[in-house]
Design a protein around this motif. Structure first.
Motif, mmCIF file in Angstrom:
data_model
loop_
_atom_site.group_PDB
_atom_site.id
_atom_site.type_symbol
_atom_site.label_atom_id
_atom_site.label_comp_id
_atom_site.label_asym_id
_atom_site.label_seq_id
_atom_site.Cartn_x
_atom_site.Cartn_y
_atom_site.Cartn_z
ATOM 1 N N UNK A 20 0.832 -1.201 0.000
ATOM 2 C CA UNK A 20 0.000 0.000 0.000
ATOM 3 C C UNK A 20 0.872 1.258 0.000
ATOM 4 N N UNK A 21 1.969 1.208 0.736
ATOM 5 C CA UNK A 21 2.876 2.353 0.760
ATOM 6 C C UNK A 21 3.503 2.592 -0.606
ATOM 7 N N UNK A 22 3.833 1.512 -1.304
ATOM 8 C CA UNK A 22 4.429 1.659 -2.631
ATOM 9 C C UNK A 22 3.440 2.307 -3.606
ATOM 10 N N UNK A 78 16.883 -4.559 -6.953
ATOM 11 C CA UNK A 78 17.719 -3.452 -6.511
ATOM 12 C C UNK A 78 17.793 -2.300 -7.476
ATOM 13 N N UNK A 79 16.894 -2.248 -8.445
ATOM 14 C CA UNK A 79 16.883 -1.180 -9.444
ATOM 15 C C UNK A 79 15.730 -0.227 -9.138
ATOM 16 N N UNK A 80 16.048 0.963 -8.623
ATOM 17 C CA UNK A 80 15.031 1.965 -8.295
ATOM 18 C C UNK A 80 14.824 2.967 -9.425
ATOM 19 N N UNK A 81 15.409 2.694 -10.566
ATOM 20 C CA UNK A 81 15.277 3.623 -11.683
ATOM 21 C C UNK A 81 16.520 4.470 -11.860
ATOM 22 N N UNK A 82 16.367 5.542 -12.638
ATOM 23 C CA UNK A 82 17.498 6.409 -12.967
ATOM 24 C C UNK A 82 17.217 7.829 -12.474
ATOM 25 N N UNK A 281 14.343 9.378 -7.186
ATOM 26 C CA UNK A 281 15.093 9.444 -5.931
ATOM 27 C C UNK A 281 14.149 9.654 -4.751
ATOM 28 N N UNK A 282 13.188 10.552 -4.908
ATOM 29 C CA UNK A 282 12.220 10.815 -3.838
ATOM 30 C C UNK A 282 11.445 9.548 -3.498
ATOM 31 N N UNK A 283 10.977 8.853 -4.513
ATOM 32 C CA UNK A 283 10.215 7.629 -4.283
ATOM 33 C C UNK A 283 11.048 6.575 -3.569
ATOM 34 N N UNK A 284 12.302 6.440 -3.968
ATOM 35 C CA UNK A 284 13.165 5.432 -3.354
ATOM 36 C C UNK A 284 13.425 5.746 -1.883
ATOM 37 N N UNK A 285 13.713 7.005 -1.555
ATOM 38 C CA UNK A 285 14.010 7.372 -0.166
ATOM 39 C C UNK A 285 12.770 7.217 0.707
ATOM 40 N N UNK A 286 11.630 7.698 0.229
ATOM 41 C CA UNK A 286 10.392 7.597 1.015
ATOM 42 C C UNK A 286 10.023 6.142 1.254
ATOM 43 N N UNK A 287 10.129 5.319 0.226
ATOM 44 C CA UNK A 287 9.802 3.898 0.390
ATOM 45 C C UNK A 287 10.787 3.231 1.343
ATOM 46 N N UNK A 288 12.049 3.632 1.298
ATOM 47 C CA UNK A 288 13.051 3.080 2.211
ATOM 48 C C UNK A 288 12.725 3.436 3.656
ATOM 49 N N UNK A 289 12.332 4.685 3.898
ATOM 50 C CA UNK A 289 11.974 5.114 5.251
ATOM 51 C C UNK A 289 10.767 4.322 5.760
ATOM 52 N N UNK A 290 9.756 4.173 4.899
ATOM 53 C CA UNK A 290 8.563 3.412 5.287
ATOM 54 C C UNK A 290 8.928 1.960 5.582
ATOM 55 N N UNK A 291 9.769 1.369 4.730
ATOM 56 C CA UNK A 291 10.154 -0.034 4.916
ATOM 57 C C UNK A 291 10.904 -0.229 6.233
ATOM 58 N N UNK A 292 11.832 0.676 6.536
ATOM 59 C CA UNK A 292 12.584 0.561 7.788
ATOM 60 C C UNK A 292 11.654 0.726 8.984
#
Length: 318
Positions: A20-22, A78-82, A281-292
């Motif tokens: 849901x977060x993704x 491990x590919x969050x895009x470019x 980059x924004x999506x990757x960082x936000x998703x990482x914070x939510x996952x942690x």
């Protein structure tokens, strides 16, 4: 079987929350004003062929759901895009910045644990005395100081006036990096030391009034033994629960601290990426914070019955 069901339920909840977060993280980009293509072209007037090439390279020619499926599928490898501003893999950009933020959070966590627990234990053991009142008043005063104000104050006092620590940059080498992270970590930890200190004091004061503590004291056990065996051990549950919630707070607050001290971490990267519409980059960082955050709280929930078996007994009684 109860343990297996509990772990299975936690894992299922973890997966559902991350899914849901993704969805929220990815599709929120379409609500943000601004066109990523305009940023990529930077005001130039390229040919239609060049526009088509850039659009295809970043997957902007796909429908939103196709873009999501491509993005979420890449995450598993491990590919969050470019990155649109750095013109390189998002994973590489994050890995370059991760050590600074990780070091900042670890040092801040150590400061929170040591000083927060020490303040709470001291106030609880000396409850009703001038020591207790002094600790509570001090914690309340520190709790009213925002992180960015603490950062400015620490820079002015310890960097400019006393010259004990550097005020800018991440340093080079292990020990130089640690030295550069002391002030930022202290500024980041200040508010959370207050929270842990108050929770620790409250939980321990509650335990000190229990009958089994009075019985242990009447049997001649020293105060240190009573506090260690019967008070602090039973007070760990609430402290552990609050500690799990602090993780997300540390990661989010780090953006302010990193900007104030000129640290090249994930927090400052998030601020710059939002400003420049670097959505991958924004999506990757936000998703990482939510996952942690979700993962840490799931671990805390699983550890809770081990730390305080009464929670299992209470659940079984219901």
């Amino acid at each position: 079987m109860n343990i297996v069901r509990s772990v299975g339920g936690k894992l299922a909840g973890l997966v559902l929350t991350l899914f849901l977060a993704s969805l929220l993280v990815f599709f929120s980009r379409f609500l943000v004003p601004g066109d990523p293509l305009s940023f990529l072209l930077r005001g130039r007037k390229p040919s239609p062929e060049a526009i088509a090439a850039v659009t295809e390279q970043y997957g902007l020619n796909l429908s939103p759901w196709e873009q999501y499926l491509k993005w979420i599928g890449g995450i598993f490898t491990g590919d969050f895009g470019r990155s649109m501003q750095y013109r390189q893999s998002v994973s590489e950009v994050l890995l370059d910045r991760l050590p600074v933020t990780l070091g900042l959070v670890i040092i801040a966590g150590l400061l929170i644990t040591v000083f927060g627990l020490a303040a709470g234990i001291l106030a609880a053991v000396k409850r009703g005395t001038w020591v207790d009142r002094t600790v509570v008043v001090t914690l309340t005063a520190f709790g009213a100081i925002p992180s960015f104000v603490a950062a400015v104050g620490f820079i002015a006092l310890f960097a400019v006036q006393l010259g004990w620590f550097p005020s800018f940059g991440s340093g080079e080498g292990f020990w130089d990096t640690i030295r550069h992270l002391i002030l930022p970590s202290a500024a980041l930890a200040l508010v959370y030391v207050v929270l842990i200190g108050k929770v620790t004091r409250s939980a321990m004061v509650e335990q000190l009034g229990r009958e089994h503590v009075e019985v242990a004291t009447s049997r001649g056990l020293t105060q240190a033994a009573v506090v260690r065996r019967h008070v602090l051990r039973n007070a760990v549950g609430p402290i552990l629960t609050v500690s799990g919630m602090l993780v997300a707070g540390l990661l989010v607050s780090s953006s302010i601290i990193e900007s104030a001290f000129g640290l090249s971490g994930l927090g400052s990267l998030l601020v710059h990426s939002v400003d420049r519409l670097d959505f991958p980059v924004v999506q990757a960082i936000v998703l990482l914070v939510v996952a942690v955050f979700v993962a840490v709280n799931a671990v805390v929930d699983l550890l809770q019955p081990l730390v305080d078996p009464r929670t299992v007994a209470g659940a079984g009684a219901r």
